[in-house]
Scaffold this active site. Structure first.
Site, PDB file in Angstrom:
ATOM      1  N   ASP A  48       3.902   6.987   4.793  1.00 14.55           N
ATOM      2  CA  ASP A  48       3.896   6.034   5.900  1.00 14.55           C
ATOM      3  C   ASP A  48       4.917   6.415   6.966  1.00 14.55           C
ATOM      4  O   ASP A  48       4.597   6.466   8.161  1.00 14.55           O
ATOM      5  CB  ASP A  48       4.202   4.621   5.388  1.00 14.55           C
ATOM      6  CG  ASP A  48       2.959   3.922   4.866  1.00 14.55           C
ATOM      7  OD1 ASP A  48       1.982   4.623   4.545  1.00 14.55           O
ATOM      8  OD2 ASP A  48       2.970   2.685   4.771  1.00 14.55           O
ATOM      9  N   ASN A  89      -3.096   6.876   6.173  1.00 15.45           N
ATOM     10  CA  ASN A  89      -3.510   5.635   5.498  1.00 15.45           C
ATOM     11  C   ASN A  89      -2.489   4.522   5.731  1.00 15.45           C
ATOM     12  O   ASN A  89      -2.384   3.593   4.929  1.00 15.45           O
ATOM     13  CB  ASN A  89      -3.675   5.891   3.998  1.00 15.45           C
ATOM     14  CG  ASN A  89      -4.528   4.833   3.321  1.00 15.45           C
ATOM     15  OD1 ASN A  89      -5.362   4.186   3.951  1.00 15.45           O
ATOM     16  ND2 ASN A  89      -4.321   4.648   2.029  1.00 15.45           N
ATOM     17  N   ASP A 309       4.992  -7.426  -1.193  1.00 13.63           N
ATOM     18  CA  ASP A 309       4.953  -6.086  -1.767  1.00 13.63           C
ATOM     19  C   ASP A 309       5.642  -5.978  -3.125  1.00 13.63           C
ATOM     20  O   ASP A 309       5.698  -4.887  -3.695  1.00 13.63           O
ATOM     21  CB  ASP A 309       5.558  -5.077  -0.789  1.00 13.63           C
ATOM     22  CG  ASP A 309       4.609  -4.763   0.360  1.00 13.63           C
ATOM     23  OD1 ASP A 309       3.393  -4.954   0.186  1.00 13.63           O
ATOM     24  OD2 ASP A 309       5.081  -4.335   1.426  1.00 13.63           O
ATOM     25  N   GLU A 337      -4.346  -1.856   1.014  1.00 17.26           N
ATOM     26  CA  GLU A 337      -5.055  -0.598   0.791  1.00 17.26           C
ATOM     27  C   GLU A 337      -6.292  -0.782  -0.074  1.00 17.26           C
ATOM     28  O   GLU A 337      -7.250  -0.020   0.007  1.00 17.26           O
ATOM     29  CB  GLU A 337      -4.115   0.433   0.154  1.00 17.26           C
ATOM     30  CG  GLU A 337      -3.137   1.059   1.110  1.00 17.26           C
ATOM     31  CD  GLU A 337      -1.917   0.204   1.407  1.00 17.26           C
ATOM     32  OE1 GLU A 337      -0.950   0.730   1.965  1.00 17.26           O
ATOM     33  OE2 GLU A 337      -1.911  -1.013   1.105  1.00 17.26           O
ATOM     34  N   HIS A 383      -0.699   2.689  -3.556  1.00 19.53           N
ATOM     35  CA  HIS A 383       0.616   3.001  -4.102  1.00 19.53           C
ATOM     36  C   HIS A 383       1.208   1.843  -4.902  1.00 19.53           C
ATOM     37  O   HIS A 383       1.833   2.059  -5.945  1.00 19.53           O
ATOM     38  CB  HIS A 383       1.556   3.420  -2.966  1.00 19.53           C
ATOM     39  CG  HIS A 383       1.653   2.437  -1.843  1.00 19.53           C
ATOM     40  ND1 HIS A 383       2.855   1.998  -1.329  1.00 19.53           N
ATOM     41  CD2 HIS A 383       0.703   1.793  -1.115  1.00 19.53           C
ATOM     42  CE1 HIS A 383       2.637   1.147  -0.340  1.00 19.53           C
ATOM     43  NE2 HIS A 383       1.336   1.008  -0.201  1.00 19.53           N
ATOM     44  N   ARG A 384       1.052   0.614  -4.440  1.00 20.76           N
ATOM     45  CA  ARG A 384       1.619  -0.530  -5.167  1.00 20.76           C
ATOM     46  C   ARG A 384       0.908  -0.737  -6.497  1.00 20.76           C
ATOM     47  O   ARG A 384       1.538  -1.087  -7.499  1.00 20.76           O
ATOM     48  CB  ARG A 384       1.525  -1.802  -4.329  1.00 20.76           C
ATOM     49  CG  ARG A 384       2.199  -1.732  -2.975  1.00 20.76           C
ATOM     50  CD  ARG A 384       3.702  -1.797  -3.060  1.00 20.76           C
ATOM     51  NE  ARG A 384       4.298  -1.651  -1.737  1.00 20.76           N
ATOM     52  CZ  ARG A 384       5.435  -1.045  -1.490  1.00 20.76           C
ATOM     53  NH1 ARG A 384       6.151  -0.527  -2.468  1.00 20.76           N
ATOM     54  NH2 ARG A 384       5.901  -0.946  -0.259  1.00 20.76           N
ATOM     55  N   LYS A 410       2.622   7.464  -0.775  1.00 22.12           N
ATOM     56  CA  LYS A 410       2.506   6.688   0.463  1.00 22.12           C
ATOM     57  C   LYS A 410       3.808   5.966   0.782  1.00 22.12           C
ATOM     58  O   LYS A 410       4.197   5.854   1.941  1.00 22.12           O
ATOM     59  CB  LYS A 410       1.363   5.671   0.357  1.00 22.12           C
ATOM     60  CG  LYS A 410       1.114   4.899   1.629  1.00 22.12           C
ATOM     61  CD  LYS A 410      -0.103   4.006   1.482  1.00 22.12           C
ATOM     62  CE  LYS A 410      -0.496   3.413   2.838  1.00 22.12           C
ATOM     63  NZ  LYS A 410       0.528   2.560   3.423  1.00 22.12           N
TER      64      LYS A 410
END
Length: 431
Positions: A48, A89, A309, A337, A383-384, A410
């Site tokens: 990012d 992304n 997040d 995402e 990613h999370r 990411k």
């Protein structure tokens, strides 16, 4: 690349938190919008933040970087005339730059992740930019998106905050540079208000004046302002650290994470409070979180909107808690995402977790004895999700194979390296 996460009874050691992705992207943009030279100490390195670096270079910023800092010569209110920008992304980078490119004659944001960012809607920001006099061409609110700017004017702008606060942040970055004063009215609800606090903090540090109502639902923005070159220091990242803290909580652990500010405006610092509510033994002193986990956790109820997040990591910890946990007010997880409610819970069920979903809730019936594991699961390029599923793998009875785990880069490229340094049993394998 896939990763195999093997049962790991204990984690020990200390790591430094990676630098905040949210603050890094905002500081990079503020520095680019200044006329003069700014310095950012301890910038994050992730897909990012690298996307923001790449795009502000394309727009005319000059960047020089070493191991600990980045020096940026900004382009001010006059970005270069570029035809295309590729944000990869990175949804926040896209939205922030959709605002900034209102200053450009014509820019097209290309669609390089059709199965992820390419599916995400941006209608509310597109509508708001139209109120500035900016023509936007798009595919039903999705990429590719062409911004025909150059003649943007301030005024009264209405923007919905019900899907994402990033639309509002985009407007807050660009409207100070317009000749006219602006007022911004937020319609409906405003998701992730705490992140707007981060945007306003960065703008204030950059010398920008914005008058915000206490509830962040209306703003007065004087026009004709200029970003000042500044020196910024990026704080440690709570969203990424949330998964490491959850991993320490569900195992027998003695883990310290450094550089996590106690007074941070990051909403995800709530992970510390939630783990305390789950009766995980920990201290938070001198910007160090010290977890001495015993693998025993209690169920919790939590309003996840302020800590979006970190919610998936909290859910991963709750999988092993005694009792039923509920995470509510989290509908905006569906617009990330991937659908971080439906998609994530489907993968948790494969691993053996007992979870339910509502439109805006995640309900977890804890299994303190652990879950079965022994399956291959899909992280949906998110990613999370990758980080949270890894936490579950550490307490599974059999290993979990997580598909496409390299997408963790990411936000947190060192995630698996950090877990391995703490003793986690993790193996990379080719797909």
């Amino acid at each position: 690349m896939d990763v195999i996460v093997k049962p790991t009874p204990s984690l020990n050691g200390e790591i430094g938190a990676l630098s905040s992705k949210n603050y890094t992207t905002r500081y990079l943009l503020a520095a680019a919008l200044a006329e003069g030279t700014s310095t950012i100490h301890y910038p994050a390195h992730s897909e990012d933040s690298d996307a923001m670096r790449r795009c502000i270079r394309d727009l005319g910023a000059v960047l020089e970087e070493d191991d600990s800092k980045i020096v940026i010569q900004g382009f001010g209110s006059h970005p270069h005339d570029v035809r295309e920008l590729n944000v990869g992304n990175a949804g926040a980078v896209l939205r922030f730059l959709m605002g900034v490119t209102a200053l450009c004659p014509e820019v097209t944001f290309v669609n390089t992740y059709p199965d992820s960012l390419g599916k995400r809607p941006h209608d509310d920001l597109i509508d708001a930019l139209g109120q500035l006099g900016v023509e936007v061409q798009h595919e039903q609110g999705r990429l590719p998106i062409t911004i025909k700017g150059g003649q943007a004017k301030g005024g009264h702008i209405r923007v919905s905050g019900s899907v994402s606060s990033q639309y509002l942040s985009a407007l807050l970055f660009v409207t100070p540079l317009l000749a006219e004063d602006s007022t911004i009215e937020v319609l409906n609800d405003l998701k992730s208000k705490v992140v707007i606090g981060q945007t306003l903090e960065v703008l204030e540090q950059a010398g920008i004046v914005i008058h915000a109502s206490d509830d962040y639902m209306s703003f007065r923005v004087p026009g004709g302002q200029a970003y000042k070159p500044q020196t910024y220091t990026v704080q440690g990242d709570y969203p990424g650290s949330a998964a490491v803290l959850a991993a320490a909580a569900v195992t027998q652990s003695d883990v310290k994470i450094l550089r996590l500010m106690e007074q941070s405006k990051q909403g995800e610092r709530a992970i510390v409070d939630v783990l305390r509510m789950m009766e995980v033994p920990l201290t938070h002193e001198n910007d160090v979180v010290h977890v001495q986990g015993n693998g025993t956790l209690k169920a919790v109820e939590f309003d996840g909107d302020a800590a979006t997040d970190a919610v998936l990591a909290m859910v991963a910890a709750a999988v092993f808690a005694e009792g039923t946990s509920r995470f509510y007010n989290v509908e905006n997880l569906r617009y990330k995402e991937c659908d971080r409610i439906t998609d994530y819970l489907n993968e948790l069920r494969k691993a053996g977790a007992n979870v339910e979903e509502r439109q805006a809730e995640i309900i977890v019936h804890g299994r303190p004895e652990g879950v079965e594991g022994g399956v291959e699961i899909n992280a949906h390029y998110d990613h999370r999700v990758i980080m949270a599923l890894t936490v579950v793998g550490l307490r599974s009875k059999e290993p979990l194979r997580i598909r496409d785990a390299h997408h963790v880069a990411k936000s947190y490229p060192q995630y698996f390296d950090h877990l391995q340094a703490l003793g986690a049993s993790i193996q990379w394998v080719k797909e």
